[in-house]
Design an enzyme around this catalytic site. Sequence first.
Site, PDB file in Angstrom:
ATOM      1  N   GLU A 185     -24.067  19.975 -19.686  1.00 52.11           N
ATOM      2  CA  GLU A 185     -24.605  18.617 -19.603  1.00 52.11           C
ATOM      3  C   GLU A 185     -24.026  17.867 -18.401  1.00 52.11           C
ATOM      4  OE1 GLU A 185     -23.648  17.338 -23.583  1.00 52.11           O
ATOM      5  OE2 GLU A 185     -25.711  17.665 -24.211  1.00 52.11           O
ATOM      6  N   GLU A 263     -29.784  22.196 -27.949  1.00 50.35           N
ATOM      7  CA  GLU A 263     -29.001  21.486 -28.963  1.00 50.35           C
ATOM      8  C   GLU A 263     -29.946  20.623 -29.787  1.00 50.35           C
ATOM      9  OE1 GLU A 263     -25.763  19.187 -27.528  1.00 50.35           O
ATOM     10  OE2 GLU A 263     -24.716  20.867 -26.614  1.00 50.35           O
TER      11      GLU A 263
END
Length: 645
Positions: A185, A263
């Site tokens: 990320e 996710e």
Amino acid sequence: MALKRPPCLPCLLLPLLTLLLPQAGTRSFVVDRDHDRFLLDGAPFRYISGSMHYFRVPRVLWADRLYKMQMSGLNAIQFYVPWNYHEPERGVYNFNGSRDLVAFLNEANKTNLLVILRPGPYICSEWEMGGLPAWLLQTRTIHLRTSDPDFLAAVDSWFQVLLPKIYPWLYHNGGNIISVQVENEYGSYKACDITYMRHLAGLFRSLLGDKILLFTTDGPEGLRCGTLQGLYTTIDFGPADNMTKIFSLLREYEPHGPLVNSEYYTGWLDYWGQKHSTRSVAAVTKGLEDMLNLGASVNMYMFHGGTNFGYWNGADEKGHFLPITTSYDYDAPISEAGDPTPKLFAIRNVISKFQEVPLGPLPTPSTKMALGPLTLYLDGRLLDFLSFLCPQGPIRSILPMTFEAVKQGHGFMLYRTHLVNTYTEPASLWMPKNGLHDRAYVMVNGVFQGVLERNIKSRLFLVGKMGDKLDILVENMGRLSFGSNTSDFKGLLEPPLLGHTVLTQWLIFPLKIDNLVKWWFPIQSPKKTQLTTSSGPAFYSASFQILGTTGDTFLYMPGWSKGQVWINGFNLGRYWTKRGPQQTLYVPKPLLFPKETNKITVLELENGPPKPQVQFLDNPILNSTLYRTFFNYFLGNGEMELSGH
């Protein structure tokens, strides 16, 4: 004449069986951009995966958790590799016991689960410092997660140890790792350093080769800085998000190939002082079914959360410092104690609509044990054990030094000085520039005066005479793990002031509390029967036996304030009964000795109860937040949403 030996049937069949088995040279996992799908060994493939972190689960329980994941219908698992868990000191590596990464890969392989590996170097994961080792901060000017030469040198050294270990486990080499994430990320990080990302991609290619699929993961707002040409782009979002809008945004960066949610949030994390987070079964299963109907590959974060044992929890900074609880239950399909939940059965039912799930029922919940109440006895104040906690003696310094400066990674450090003035009227002890990280327990001549806390309480009022001893015990509550990840130094970052006087001439004691609990307390004589309680940091302990059936259990500490607990020398983690929401600590069955003497040790940091007792319950309490009105005054409405892990 000797009889001719008949041919060995297994020997004749072995070459044939070898031809039938997938060979390393014929195994492949690739992106089919023409048909927006993955190909596994040339056949269309979609993974339905779940996250589980080996570092949050004792090794003896890995096989149980993985089997339950496989029986749920998953064909893959996803997990991080925390750098700080394996290189606790620069150049000192640990891959033993519950840190044996190769053993975990092997356990996953036994359950026919493919692996989506996320080795970092930064992982977030609500883990201490996002997986980056605290010793990086010994270089005070270091710029984390950038092309800073100091940071890159440390990263290169680490990956030259780690990546060769996983190379044999890549799918095309005969292992079970089908893809590897580069960074984590990165688009959520302020630096947006493309040189850094290119360096990592080149490093991964040089050590893992060209055949492995490398990918990135970002939230919708992070795609601009988190993606890199040559790395497959995936995205993450939860049940409440607009799936159509987010996948459309993903297509702007990855026009062709399979849609991937790396996710998909089955639950959420907990902060001390806020309510326990949950996600409804209906919302989670609807979002999952909608994605599978689109043909997307999905990883559910988390499928089994586990526990932040010891000092491993991370923290967030969202206007205020928010340390994360010991429990990482996450409202996941498999509970913190490894039990199937209604959410798991609902997810399994959805998966069965798209692919076969293993036959047979899922294992039933494990046996739980209740015991107590158990009375603990006061061993003494923390200050009484200073020579054992810091056998090398204190460090002398004019100004206070941080944890990192004295190479103290976690836990606690004691700062001691003496008053140079007499204060007959209460004088303010305060930390300029929010210079306390994270929580301080203040004593004058050994008498507990109160608590200072980062962002929340910055002053105490003291009286005292010239020459009085001032002790400040500082607790590291976990380094920042998400987003900006600024260098989160711990301890006294600025010299405290008492009134208008800058306090100097410090003795600094880096405390080795776990060593005291493991090696010194067990050999002490039995405690006296007299019950005594203490105000301020103190140790309590008791011995107990389990005469009946042992099982998983949950330690409940009503009336206690805040501290740390050990069972038979194993650090269960932090309790914070006074703040919540977590009220019990998970105690796995393997930590307990059946029909033998067990030892519980408690470090209470503030005030023990008048009757210092604990209980072992057969159910957890994760959702009881006390003093919520007071704490949420500092945190606004108390609802904090993060975009990733």
